[in-house]
Design an enzyme around this catalytic site. Sequence first.
Site, PDB file in Angstrom:
ATOM      1  N   CYS A 208      52.701  45.072  51.325  1.00  0.00           N
ATOM      2  CA  CYS A 208      53.512  45.872  52.238  1.00  0.00           C
ATOM      3  C   CYS A 208      54.999  45.863  51.885  1.00  0.00           C
ATOM      4  O   CYS A 208      55.799  45.163  52.510  1.00  0.00           O
ATOM      5  CB  CYS A 208      53.333  45.434  53.685  1.00  0.00           C
ATOM      6  SG  CYS A 208      54.130  46.592  54.818  1.00  0.00           S
ATOM      7  N   ASP A 346      44.494  43.010  47.766  1.00  0.00           N
ATOM      8  CA  ASP A 346      45.745  42.676  47.065  1.00  0.00           C
ATOM      9  C   ASP A 346      45.534  42.330  45.589  1.00  0.00           C
ATOM     10  O   ASP A 346      46.422  42.558  44.765  1.00  0.00           O
ATOM     11  CB  ASP A 346      46.408  41.466  47.753  1.00  0.00           C
ATOM     12  CG  ASP A 346      46.907  41.803  49.150  1.00  0.00           C
ATOM     13  OD1 ASP A 346      46.959  42.991  49.499  1.00  0.00           O
ATOM     14  OD2 ASP A 346      47.251  40.855  49.890  1.00  0.00           O
ATOM     15  N   LYS A 354      48.654  47.340  48.314  1.00  0.00           N
ATOM     16  CA  LYS A 354      48.567  45.979  48.838  1.00  0.00           C
ATOM     17  C   LYS A 354      48.910  45.984  50.332  1.00  0.00           C
ATOM     18  O   LYS A 354      49.866  45.353  50.786  1.00  0.00           O
ATOM     19  CB  LYS A 354      49.486  45.057  48.045  1.00  0.00           C
ATOM     20  CG  LYS A 354      49.021  44.905  46.589  1.00  0.00           C
ATOM     21  CD  LYS A 354      49.675  43.796  45.887  1.00  0.00           C
ATOM     22  CE  LYS A 354      49.323  43.704  44.413  1.00  0.00           C
ATOM     23  NZ  LYS A 354      48.150  44.364  43.905  1.00  0.00           N
ATOM     24  N   ALA A 356      46.817  46.512  54.478  1.00  0.00           N
ATOM     25  CA  ALA A 356      45.541  46.563  55.187  1.00  0.00           C
ATOM     26  C   ALA A 356      44.989  47.985  55.201  1.00  0.00           C
ATOM     27  O   ALA A 356      43.771  48.193  55.129  1.00  0.00           O
ATOM     28  CB  ALA A 356      45.723  46.049  56.616  1.00  0.00           C
ATOM     29  N   ALA A 357      45.884  48.965  55.289  1.00  0.00           N
ATOM     30  CA  ALA A 357      45.440  50.362  55.272  1.00  0.00           C
ATOM     31  C   ALA A 357      44.766  50.692  53.946  1.00  0.00           C
ATOM     32  O   ALA A 357      43.775  51.429  53.895  1.00  0.00           O
ATOM     33  CB  ALA A 357      46.628  51.293  55.505  1.00  0.00           C
ATOM     34  N   CYS A 389      52.344  52.808  55.707  1.00  0.00           N
ATOM     35  CA  CYS A 389      53.362  51.853  56.124  1.00  0.00           C
ATOM     36  C   CYS A 389      54.086  52.406  57.341  1.00  0.00           C
ATOM     37  O   CYS A 389      54.956  53.259  57.194  1.00  0.00           O
ATOM     38  CB  CYS A 389      54.351  51.621  54.976  1.00  0.00           C
ATOM     39  SG  CYS A 389      55.732  50.578  55.447  1.00  0.00           S
TER      40      CYS A 389
END
Lengths: 446, 116
Positions: A208, A346, A354, A356-357, A389
């Site tokens: 992120c 990741d 990298k 969660a989405a 993001c």
Amino acid sequence: MISEKGLHLGRRDLLRFMGAGGVAVSAALIGPKMAGAAPSPVSAKGARIVIVGAGAAGLSMASRLVQRLDGAAITIIDSRKAHYYQPGFTLVAGGIKPKDYPVSTTAEYMPRHVTWLEEAVAEIDPDGNKVVTASGKQVPYDFLVVAAGLHLDYASIEGMDVARIGQDGLGSIYAGPEAAFATWGAMSQFADTGGVGLFLRPNTEMKCAGAPLKYTFITDDHLRRRDNRSKAEIIYAANNKVLFSVPIVSEKVRMLFRDRDVKVRYDHIQTGIDLGRKVATFATPSGPAEIKYDFINVVPPMRAPAAVRNSPLRWQDGPWASDGWMEVDKATLRHKRYPNVFGVGDIAGVPKGKTAASVKWMVPVAVDHLVASLTGGQTTSSYNGYTSCPLITQLGRAMLVEFDYDNNLVPSFPGVIAPLEELWITWVMKTMALKPTYLTMLRGQA
Amino acid sequence: MKDMDPFVFLVVFQEMLGPVLWLLVALAVFGLAGFLIVVLREGKLDSKRLVRSELIGLLGGVLALVLAAKFTVSGFTDAGGPVDWLLVGLIWGIGLAGTTILAYAIQGLAPCRRCG
């Protein structure tokens, strides 16, 4: 508006709000990203599938594979008992959510009929088709899914001491929920007193990449809400010549930083920190440079975990070789040299992804290809690098930034939620809807 | 963009709300069913009761906005674009409509002449 008091909300409070109509709002936000129902299970009797890592990607893979395969022996290897909703770390460190907000247990998401080997992975041997655990146990596989996450390399920052996060203006939101909460304490103190707030990002791939920017904006807003912004100087040290890898987003952030009076130092890569003197050291094109701070958010370099970095699975050359990221095809997530091995989350050495989405979009693709290989079928399933993001730009507003491998913006709600606009609806989504979506993803339901 | 799936909606809301989801569903069903029963039984909409319900509904809309502000640790003062105002209107509208229907049903079903 947000008051400094009462920022922490319990689940019960949330529930009461949802009763007032928030359900429909969240539904509108998260709905279009939902995947369709899984197809009927196919027989995979005797197939041995090993998953390394029980984080977001590993658990999601296990849940989906259980749904898709009948009779496969699926083993997941990870010693960690706690599960962290890592996107929540920024919210904890920003004083928006309580300390336990990201915390749950691995066990509650572990699918039935999956064997959980509670050990660390010591070695991956793709030539021998086996994984070796820390106790020396050898686990053979027919298919391997590597979802080992990444390693926070705090040790490579000279003088850094993770145990001192929260003291003397030292913050770092990454080392876990305790560290995130301790960082909130240090940041809140800084917001009371002012001084120099120093923000940065590492010169490696990172999870992120919007998080260091978000945290800069959140700190700025806390200072403003306490009428102390004029007493503070905020500096953002970028590792290269941009603020974000997607050019159009980088430009937008540059304009926002100008608006919020955030001073930018380009080409600054942190190499060390003197916790006593409160000085951070950077490598710059013109030599080492020091910046004094009263509060700092250290973002450690991030690399592949040793088990992957020391294995043949790593990239052998190119931009992801030095930090040991896994050599996978960026569309299929299948290893380029070991076709029975996949890398998701990741650990994947791909240009983006990298978050969660990204995991949410990677997992169904990797599952499709693994199942096709098992059954002798074919699939055109492909991952385009989708990453999301929700970039918080102040308390109460965020920009929903979504992009792909090619730096294209790929908005989910074109014409409705503008990707580079600071909106309340995006904030509502970030703070309320994303965690439930994430948790259902772990269970293979979203 | 992937396909929408009502089942996925359901599980996400289940995750978000837990048992309260079913309480809300029950409340909505009770309100709508009660409203229909009252209207069918009386064969008309009672204008006085409706106006009273709408006035209560106005408060319900405001309450929804206040709760939204409180539990998103933000509020409509943070609205930054047209979609935010749409969201504010949606929250207010849901609060208004839900409260109005529920208030009408309760008044119509209450065993009290002055209530009806």
